[in-house]
Design a protein around this motif. Sequence first.
Motif, mmCIF file in Angstrom:
data_model
loop_
_atom_site.group_PDB
_atom_site.id
_atom_site.type_symbol
_atom_site.label_atom_id
_atom_site.label_comp_id
_atom_site.label_asym_id
_atom_site.label_seq_id
_atom_site.Cartn_x
_atom_site.Cartn_y
_atom_site.Cartn_z
ATOM 1 N N ILE A 1 -11.461 -39.043 -4.372
ATOM 2 C CA ILE A 1 -10.657 -39.833 -3.437
ATOM 3 C C ILE A 1 -9.467 -39.044 -2.891
ATOM 4 O O ILE A 1 -8.787 -39.500 -1.974
ATOM 5 C CB ILE A 1 -10.176 -41.133 -4.130
ATOM 6 C CG1 ILE A 1 -10.049 -42.268 -3.111
ATOM 7 C CG2 ILE A 1 -8.887 -40.935 -4.914
ATOM 8 C CD1 ILE A 1 -9.971 -43.638 -3.729
ATOM 9 N N ASN A 2 -9.263 -37.831 -3.396
ATOM 10 C CA ASN A 2 -8.074 -37.057 -3.017
ATOM 11 C C ASN A 2 -8.375 -35.730 -2.342
ATOM 12 O O ASN A 2 -7.449 -34.971 -2.060
ATOM 13 C CB ASN A 2 -7.207 -36.786 -4.250
ATOM 14 C CG ASN A 2 -6.439 -38.008 -4.695
ATOM 15 O OD1 ASN A 2 -5.483 -38.427 -4.048
ATOM 16 N ND2 ASN A 2 -6.864 -38.606 -5.796
ATOM 17 N N THR A 3 -9.635 -35.421 -2.103
ATOM 18 C CA THR A 3 -9.944 -34.125 -1.507
ATOM 19 C C THR A 3 -10.849 -34.280 -0.297
ATOM 20 O O THR A 3 -11.439 -35.331 -0.065
ATOM 21 C CB THR A 3 -10.638 -33.183 -2.508
ATOM 22 O OG1 THR A 3 -11.836 -33.812 -2.989
ATOM 23 C CG2 THR A 3 -9.745 -32.855 -3.663
ATOM 24 N N GLY A 4 -10.983 -33.190 0.447
ATOM 25 C CA GLY A 4 -11.853 -33.168 1.617
ATOM 26 C C GLY A 4 -11.703 -31.842 2.324
ATOM 27 O O GLY A 4 -11.179 -30.881 1.777
ATOM 28 N N PRO B 1 -6.834 -31.885 -6.572
ATOM 29 C CA PRO B 1 -5.574 -32.636 -6.560
ATOM 30 C C PRO B 1 -4.768 -32.363 -7.824
ATOM 31 O O PRO B 1 -5.338 -32.214 -8.913
ATOM 32 C CB PRO B 1 -6.027 -34.099 -6.488
ATOM 33 C CG PRO B 1 -7.447 -34.096 -6.942
ATOM 34 C CD PRO B 1 -8.012 -32.767 -6.543
ATOM 35 N N ALA B 2 -3.466 -32.287 -7.680
ATOM 36 C CA ALA B 2 -2.600 -31.949 -8.817
ATOM 37 C C ALA B 2 -2.721 -32.966 -9.946
ATOM 38 O O ALA B 2 -2.473 -32.634 -11.115
ATOM 39 C CB ALA B 2 -1.149 -31.857 -8.342
ATOM 40 N N GLU C 1 0.683 -26.453 -0.559
ATOM 41 C CA GLU C 1 1.679 -27.520 -0.735
ATOM 42 C C GLU C 1 0.995 -28.882 -0.616
ATOM 43 O O GLU C 1 1.249 -29.787 -1.406
ATOM 44 C CB GLU C 1 2.805 -27.356 0.283
ATOM 45 C CG GLU C 1 3.630 -26.091 0.027
ATOM 46 C CD GLU C 1 4.635 -25.822 1.120
ATOM 47 O OE1 GLU C 1 4.659 -26.591 2.114
ATOM 48 O OE2 GLU C 1 5.398 -24.848 1.009
ATOM 49 N N PHE C 2 0.166 -29.031 0.379
ATOM 50 C CA PHE C 2 -0.775 -30.146 0.451
ATOM 51 C C PHE C 2 -2.151 -29.522 0.263
ATOM 52 O O PHE C 2 -2.623 -28.758 1.105
ATOM 53 C CB PHE C 2 -0.671 -30.870 1.796
ATOM 54 C CG PHE C 2 -1.757 -31.887 2.024
ATOM 55 C CD1 PHE C 2 -1.872 -32.983 1.189
ATOM 56 C CD2 PHE C 2 -2.654 -31.731 3.069
ATOM 57 C CE1 PHE C 2 -2.872 -33.922 1.394
ATOM 58 C CE2 PHE C 2 -3.648 -32.675 3.274
ATOM 59 C CZ PHE C 2 -3.756 -33.768 2.440
ATOM 60 N N ARG C 3 -2.790 -29.820 -0.851
ATOM 61 C CA ARG C 3 -4.020 -29.111 -1.223
ATOM 62 C C ARG C 3 -5.202 -29.578 -0.380
ATOM 63 O O ARG C 3 -5.646 -30.717 -0.493
ATOM 64 C CB ARG C 3 -4.305 -29.323 -2.714
ATOM 65 C CG ARG C 3 -3.221 -28.753 -3.619
ATOM 66 C CD ARG C 3 -3.582 -28.916 -5.072
ATOM 67 N NE ARG C 3 -2.623 -28.275 -5.951
ATOM 68 C CZ ARG C 3 -2.819 -28.069 -7.251
ATOM 69 N NH1 ARG C 3 -3.950 -28.454 -7.818
ATOM 70 N NH2 ARG C 3 -1.903 -27.472 -7.978
ATOM 71 N N TRP C 4 -5.692 -28.646 0.450
ATOM 72 C CA TRP C 4 -6.795 -29.004 1.348
ATOM 73 C C TRP C 4 -7.551 -27.752 1.784
ATOM 74 O O TRP C 4 -6.944 -26.717 2.080
ATOM 75 C CB TRP C 4 -6.246 -29.723 2.583
ATOM 76 C CG TRP C 4 -7.245 -30.654 3.216
ATOM 77 C CD1 TRP C 4 -7.989 -30.428 4.327
ATOM 78 C CD2 TRP C 4 -7.590 -31.953 2.750
ATOM 79 N NE1 TRP C 4 -8.782 -31.522 4.589
ATOM 80 C CE2 TRP C 4 -8.559 -32.467 3.638
ATOM 81 C CE3 TRP C 4 -7.198 -32.737 1.661
ATOM 82 C CZ2 TRP C 4 -9.131 -33.726 3.469
ATOM 83 C CZ3 TRP C 4 -7.761 -33.985 1.502
ATOM 84 C CH2 TRP C 4 -8.714 -34.480 2.392
ATOM 85 N N ASN C 5 -8.875 -27.856 1.849
ATOM 86 C CA ASN C 5 -9.698 -26.734 2.318
ATOM 87 C C ASN C 5 -9.438 -26.465 3.799
ATOM 88 O O ASN C 5 -9.414 -27.398 4.609
ATOM 89 C CB ASN C 5 -11.183 -27.046 2.149
ATOM 90 C CG ASN C 5 -11.586 -27.147 0.708
ATOM 91 O OD1 ASN C 5 -10.892 -26.687 -0.177
ATOM 92 N ND2 ASN C 5 -12.735 -27.759 0.457
#
Length: 636
Positions: free
Chosen positions: A59-62, A221-222, A252-256
């Motif tokens: 629910i926290n990645t993409g 996600p952290a 800082e905002f974890r995203w591919n």
Amino acid sequence: MQKKADICNIGSAKVQIFLYKSVIVGGGCAGLNCADTLFDLGERDIALITNSLSFSTSINTGSDKQTYYKLSTAGGEQDSVYDMAKTLFSGGCTQGFHCLTEAAMSLKCFYKLIRLGVDFPQNEYGEYVGYRTDHDLRRRATSCGPLTSKFMAEALIRSVKSKDIDIIENKRAAKLIIEDKKVRGVICVDTQTGEISVYLSPNVVLATGGPSGIYRASVYPACHSGALSLALEAGCEGVNLTEWQYGIASTEFRWNLSGSYMQVIPRFVSVDENGNEFEFLQDYLGDERYDLVFQKGYNWPFCPTKLSGENKSSLVDLAVFREVCKGRKVYLDFTKNDSLYDKALLCDEAREYLERSGVLEFDTPIDRLVAMNERAYRLYLDKAGIDLKTNPLAIDVCAQHNNGGIDCDVNYQTCVEGLYASGECAGIFGIARPGGTALNSTQVSSMRAAEHIKKSKRQLVKLNDNDKKTIFEFVSLCEKLTGGNKTASDIYSARKDISAKMSECASFVRTAKNIDFVSSEVDNALSCFENENAVADKTLLFEVLTNRDILISAKSVLAAMQEYAAQGFKSRGSYLVLEKESDIEDPEKIVPEEDVETLIKVWLEDRKVKTGLSKVSPIPESEQWFEKVYNAYYEK
């Protein structure tokens, strides 16, 4: 509503004891689908245990266009279950029976998600059209956009909440109860109070994700750390823990940062400790840098085979890594082109793509991004308050997915009877999987485990002396870990220290010397763990246990890497194995590994990590004669 607990005095603790027919640990797409499927199969008395439904990786990645991979469902392109299985198997170091199962059940799971309300795009005739993804030439991939897994999780949450399934949040699973190689339940710690509770069950499904807490440079996600040690300490084997996916991501905002984020050709810049800026790609890649950045959109994971020849986009990752090694911070800047940008230097593929997308003549990367994929721009603005029109993105080469995990059979059952591994914690992917396979696997593995639980008809278990002994040992450990004076700051600092060393020494660039160094550091941390990590505040117990899991997980991953190095294997998958660190200066000399059949396994024995080798099994020749399958199915 959670059932009422029995209270048992064990050691100094009052422990809550619950009895369930099936317990699922993990609140992401895999765990949710397992609970949902069990209920649909007529099973009741189900508990889903999680830190929080809002904390899962699902629910926290993409990414730019988060991919779901399945059998082709549109157009005239020929496809079959066996063809998809062969694609999965060709990635290397994956079992043939897993490949066939993941292919065979892909549409069953895909259409279930559609029934639950996941809005995958279809054309005017109802075809679910697809596109090509990395490591595959077929158009099997589909997407709901950058938040596909989030939409999946939300749909599954709605379904699970509509059923009589106990959802138990604020719990960290910390210990499995095992007797005679059979699972009997799981011990949990409350993340808010530190209280201990036990969930006895003959069926436990681990859907806890990968060991995401071991790396500092991470897209996970952290709030997610994984729980690999749960299964290892229960007697399960880890497999393929050497195999990961790494790629450029914001930190800082974890995203591919795949797809459109790269295809619009942003400016790469590094900044030293004095604030000096460097457009460093020019030095490493010359005029090819624009084409290689564009190609990173298609080739997001780092790959050692993409360091030379025509397709060498992974040189971009190496350039970022080398700047980070200099102590510089690296950024993607969408606000302007690099100072020497000239669209005339673009290759035909990049120019045609940008032209057909209607953005070739736009002046800046952000203008191209907004015009080509506004949802990708809005994602940073809406989820993190980062406006790419004005703010650069801090980036690194980050861990995104562990392709290994816990060894399991065709039903995703581990070597412990009644204990299953589902989703990323199941070690099924091997070296190089097609993009989007992970989302398909969350559904296939969890559905398969649920179906096997239904057929197994195991009976409820009740508290016995063996259970009490295991619980007492765990209570004693918790007493030691809450009898000190460490603070939350101390615990987080220790976690950051180990994860930073793992990213520096055992991530996508590896040498035997560096792996040995960080392995020694982890050994030292584990040897004095109880003395050095005891807290005064009981509510921090779950954080201490998280650190313990991270260390055991890191030690197991490192042991697999050491065995890999001892066997003389070379660079493969998504990582480099170098003789010495200076070899990174001449990547064209790097020779990828040809072996795709050797599996490296790890297990715990007397608290020490042991390693061994085995070989993959081929894709099985499954029975296709209907009458035989018909009779065999109904005789079960």
